[in-house]
Scaffold this motif. Sequence first.
Motif, short mmCIF file in Angstrom:
data_model
loop_
_atom_site.label_atom_id
_atom_site.label_comp_id
_atom_site.label_asym_id
_atom_site.label_seq_id
_atom_site.Cartn_x
_atom_site.Cartn_y
_atom_site.Cartn_z
N TYR A 1 -2.52 12.46 -8.05
CA TYR A 1 -3.73 12.99 -7.42
C TYR A 1 -4.24 14.28 -8.08
O TYR A 1 -5.38 14.36 -8.53
CB TYR A 1 -3.44 13.21 -5.93
N PHE B 1 -5.28 13.28 1.22
CA PHE B 1 -6.13 12.51 0.30
C PHE B 1 -5.61 11.07 0.21
O PHE B 1 -6.38 10.11 0.29
CB PHE B 1 -6.10 13.17 -1.08
N THR B 2 -4.29 10.95 0.05
CA THR B 2 -3.69 9.62 -0.08
C THR B 2 -3.94 8.79 1.18
O THR B 2 -4.31 7.60 1.09
CB THR B 2 -2.17 9.75 -0.32
N MET C 1 -8.39 19.01 0.28
CA MET C 1 -7.33 18.41 1.09
C MET C 1 -6.05 18.29 0.27
O MET C 1 -6.09 18.30 -0.96
CB MET C 1 -7.75 17.05 1.64
N THR C 2 -4.96 18.16 1.01
CA THR C 2 -3.67 18.03 0.33
C THR C 2 -3.54 16.63 -0.25
O THR C 2 -4.30 15.72 0.12
CB THR C 2 -2.52 18.24 1.33
N ALA C 3 -2.55 16.47 -1.12
CA ALA C 3 -2.33 15.15 -1.72
C ALA C 3 -2.03 14.12 -0.63
O ALA C 3 -2.48 12.97 -0.71
CB ALA C 3 -1.18 15.23 -2.71
N LYS C 4 -1.31 14.56 0.40
CA LYS C 4 -0.93 13.63 1.46
C LYS C 4 -2.17 13.16 2.23
O LYS C 4 -2.35 11.96 2.48
CB LYS C 4 0.04 14.35 2.41
N GLN D 1 -8.97 3.02 2.96
CA GLN D 1 -10.13 2.32 2.38
C GLN D 1 -9.74 1.10 1.53
O GLN D 1 -10.61 0.34 1.11
CB GLN D 1 -10.91 3.28 1.47
N LEU D 2 -8.44 0.96 1.27
CA LEU D 2 -8.03 -0.14 0.39
C LEU D 2 -8.13 -1.47 1.12
O LEU D 2 -7.82 -1.56 2.30
CB LEU D 2 -6.57 0.07 -0.07
N PRO D 3 -8.56 -2.50 0.42
CA PRO D 3 -8.52 -3.83 1.04
C PRO D 3 -7.06 -4.23 1.31
O PRO D 3 -6.13 -3.64 0.74
CB PRO D 3 -9.14 -4.74 -0.03
N ASP D 4 -6.86 -5.20 2.21
CA ASP D 4 -5.51 -5.55 2.63
C ASP D 4 -4.59 -5.90 1.47
O ASP D 4 -3.43 -5.54 1.46
CB ASP D 4 -5.56 -6.72 3.62
N ALA E 1 -4.29 -6.31 -2.91
CA ALA E 1 -4.96 -6.00 -4.17
C ALA E 1 -5.87 -7.17 -4.51
O ALA E 1 -5.41 -8.31 -4.56
CB ALA E 1 -3.93 -5.80 -5.27
N GLN F 1 -6.32 9.03 3.26
CA GLN F 1 -7.73 8.64 3.30
C GLN F 1 -8.02 7.43 2.39
O GLN F 1 -8.74 6.52 2.77
CB GLN F 1 -8.59 9.83 2.86
N ILE F 2 -7.41 7.48 1.21
CA ILE F 2 -7.64 6.37 0.26
C ILE F 2 -7.03 5.08 0.79
O ILE F 2 -7.65 4.03 0.74
CB ILE F 2 -7.00 6.70 -1.09
N VAL F 3 -5.80 5.21 1.25
CA VAL F 3 -5.08 4.00 1.69
C VAL F 3 -5.87 3.28 2.78
O VAL F 3 -5.91 2.05 2.84
CB VAL F 3 -3.65 4.36 2.14
N TRP G 1 -6.51 0.26 -7.72
CA TRP G 1 -5.91 -0.69 -6.80
C TRP G 1 -6.47 -2.10 -7.06
O TRP G 1 -5.74 -3.08 -7.09
CB TRP G 1 -6.19 -0.25 -5.36
N LYS H 1 0.82 -1.22 0.00
CA LYS H 1 0.00 0.00 0.00
C LYS H 1 0.85 1.27 0.00
O LYS H 1 0.44 2.30 -0.53
CB LYS H 1 -0.92 0.02 1.22
#
Lengths: 192, 206
Positions: free
Chosen positions: A40, B64-65, B59-62, B71-74, B76, B67-69, A69, A29
């Motif tokens: 982004y 945002f990133t 939000m900043t790229a950091k 939500q990612l499943p453990d 791929a 936040q996304i990470v 992903w 990740k």
Amino acid sequence: MATEDNRVQTTITTQAELDFINKAKAGDKTAFAALIQSHYEGIVHIIYRLCGDGSLAEDAAQETFIRAWQALPTYQPRAPFKNWLYRIAVNSARDMLRRERPNVDIEAVPLSSSDPRPEAEIIERERDRFVQKAVLTLPPASQSVLVLREYGGFSYREIANTLNIPIGTVMSRLSYARNRLRELLAPYMEIK
Amino acid sequence: MNAHITEWLAAYHDGEVTPAQRRQIEAHLLECTQCREELASLEALRAVLHESPSPTLSMTAKAFTAQIVQQLPDHAAPTSRQPTLPIGWWLAPLGIFGAQALVQTTFFLSNTVLAALRLGLQDNSTIASLIPPVQQLSVSDLLSFSNGSLFQIGHAARQLLRHGGPLGWGALLNLAFLAMLGLLYTSWMATWWSHSRNHPKQTQVT
């Protein structure tokens, strides 16, 4: 021309990026986070031009990266990563618009302005809204081509690869979009 | 380059022309007012489009990133690979071979039944009269199908048709059917080859 620089950036998947991609494919990740950070702003920017709403663009960008992903194990490095990712972004934007179009109000979109003069600001805001609305009135197929070209700096070939259409179609859609916009935006265009 | 070059101007404007084309276009622009105006119009449009401001990011790229990470499943998710060829592709040759087997079986059974009827029902004139006589094919007729000239093949085919009978018609139908199956199979192979070339295994993006 600025697009020359953009083209170089979009065509090549760098070795560093490829390393991140391979690690992310294996489930890393942190490596995927690096990919998100580098794309982004570009992704949000393109989606914003496609849907005309900042918060919607951020939501669609989130969806884009989550889809990316999930689909990453099937990504083949033959195609540049950026083109692959932007294809997902365009599809996410379209899906988001289908779901949310009734709620999108272009008139309510806040637009930033650096000009402190009230009158100039009003005129500028009005023009910006009009430009954004004009882009949004284009048929989705032409709109995607125009946005990738004008705001993404994609070359014709990259647009063709991203949208999976022939270059001739890219050119005809771009020509249609530009002609339509020149009609709509004629009052705002200053020809030198 | 005397005629207007309107169709080239967009490509020139987008930096999509070769150096040689660029020189030609620029030479033309020096002497053509209409094309210069068209190019100026394209440039004005680009200027208007780029004056429209970018969205203000919440939000900043950091951030945002991060936040996304979250939500990612453990891992791929193992996305199901697109099969090299859809199941329909494989059903096509199977269908062709199946059809051939069916037809061959039908021919075999019908010939067996006819032969049995001829042998066992000679006295029954009503049924026997319904069965056409067996066509006697000469060896030369049959050989002409394998190594004869076009004329000979045509002659043999005419002979078979003229005399009629289950063997003549049956042989011709069988040959025609085999030819059709061969054609279908070859077409399938050609389509498969073309499909494989044009659609190499690639990511199916949703």
